[in-house]
Design an enzyme around this catalytic site. Structure first.
Site, PDB file in Angstrom:
ATOM      1  N   ASP A   1      39.938  58.763  48.755  1.00  0.00           N
ATOM      2  CA  ASP A   1      40.771  59.632  49.600  1.00  0.00           C
ATOM      3  C   ASP A   1      41.060  58.990  50.950  1.00  0.00           C
ATOM      4  OD1 ASP A   1      40.781  61.512  47.581  1.00  0.00           O
ATOM      5  OD2 ASP A   1      39.405  62.902  48.586  1.00  0.00           O
TER       6      ASP A   1
ATOM      7  N   ASP B   1      48.345  58.054  43.408  1.00  0.00           N
ATOM      8  CA  ASP B   1      48.450  56.844  44.236  1.00  0.00           C
ATOM      9  C   ASP B   1      49.890  56.332  44.300  1.00  0.00           C
ATOM     10  OD1 ASP B   1      48.536  56.038  41.569  1.00  0.00           O
ATOM     11  OD2 ASP B   1      47.493  54.165  41.943  1.00  0.00           O
TER      12      ASP B   1
ATOM     13  N   HIS C   1      35.291  58.885  45.051  1.00  0.00           N
ATOM     14  CA  HIS C   1      36.542  59.568  45.383  1.00  0.00           C
ATOM     15  C   HIS C   1      36.693  59.870  46.873  1.00  0.00           C
ATOM     16  CE1 HIS C   1      36.541  60.031  41.026  1.00  0.00           C
ATOM     17  NE2 HIS C   1      37.845  60.096  41.151  1.00  0.00           N
TER      18      HIS C   1
ATOM     19  N   ASN D   1      38.383  54.021  43.135  1.00  0.00           N
ATOM     20  CA  ASN D   1      37.642  55.279  42.974  1.00  0.00           C
ATOM     21  C   ASN D   1      36.350  55.071  42.187  1.00  0.00           C
ATOM     22  OD1 ASN D   1      39.085  57.240  44.380  1.00  0.00           O
ATOM     23  ND2 ASN D   1      40.450  57.657  42.669  1.00  0.00           N
TER      24      ASN D   1
ATOM     25  N   ASP E   1      53.173  51.965  44.253  1.00  0.00           N
ATOM     26  CA  ASP E   1      52.019  52.336  43.453  1.00  0.00           C
ATOM     27  C   ASP E   1      50.855  51.447  43.869  1.00  0.00           C
ATOM     28  OD1 ASP E   1      51.117  53.769  40.780  1.00  0.00           O
ATOM     29  OD2 ASP E   1      50.402  51.702  40.663  1.00  0.00           O
TER      30      ASP E   1
END
Length: 172
Positions: free
Chosen positions: A60, A86, A56, A51, A43
């Protein structure tokens, strides 16, 4: 026939990273024989903050970068899946002569010590990893996934409590 293969690929792979997804992980699990493996449940720490800070699009790119590094580190003896958001899973072979789960975790943390540079941003990425060893056929998919997830949250909690078990030292 080509359209069917293309559809199957789309169903079993994550659009963003190209990694196999949760459905592919379930299928992989069902097709395995009794064999010893370990799950690494990964994680990304504070991914929402990445973010929120960089947007974003950069988030990404971070996920693609993580996917690339994890795939590289699995070295053909493990398979990397993007579970969701994630979260990633590595299913790795457990046998003599192979890297232990601890060694693979150390290698992963070592690779993420260097920051990721994207669009003039220097982004530090850290990952919490839970490890669960199992034998295919001894437990069902959901149980194994849950056990690995719980192990990851133990690591995450140990970090927030001020003790980093990955480095076995007290955090400043």
């Amino acid at each position: 026939m080509a359209d069917l293969e293309k559809s199957q690929n789309a169903i079993h792979h994550d659009d963003l990273t190209g990694l196999p997804n949760r459905q592919a992980l379930q299928q992989f699990f069902l097709n395995q024989e009794n064999d010893n493996k370990y799950y690494l449940f990964l994680d990304v720490d504070r991914f929402k903050q990445i973010n929120d800070t960089y947007g974003h699009v950069i988030g990404d790119e971070v996920l693609r970068y993580i996917s690339f590094l994890l795939h590289d580190l699995a070295e053909g003896k493990g398979k990397v899946f993007r579970l969701s958001g994630d979260e990633f899973i590595i299913v790795h072979e457990l046998y003599a002569g192979n890297r232990t789960a601890w060694e693979l975790c150390q290698d992963i943390h070592q690779r993420f010590r260097e920051p990721f540079f994207c669009a003039k941003h220097c982004i530090h990425i850290s990952i919490s990893i839970g490890v669960y060893e199992f034998c295919f056929g001894s437990e069902d998919f959901i149980t194994i996934l849950d056990q690995a997830d719980q192990e990851m949250y133990k690591v995450k909690k140990s970090i927030t409590d001020g003790f980093d078990v990955r480095k076995r030292r007290t955090l400043p």
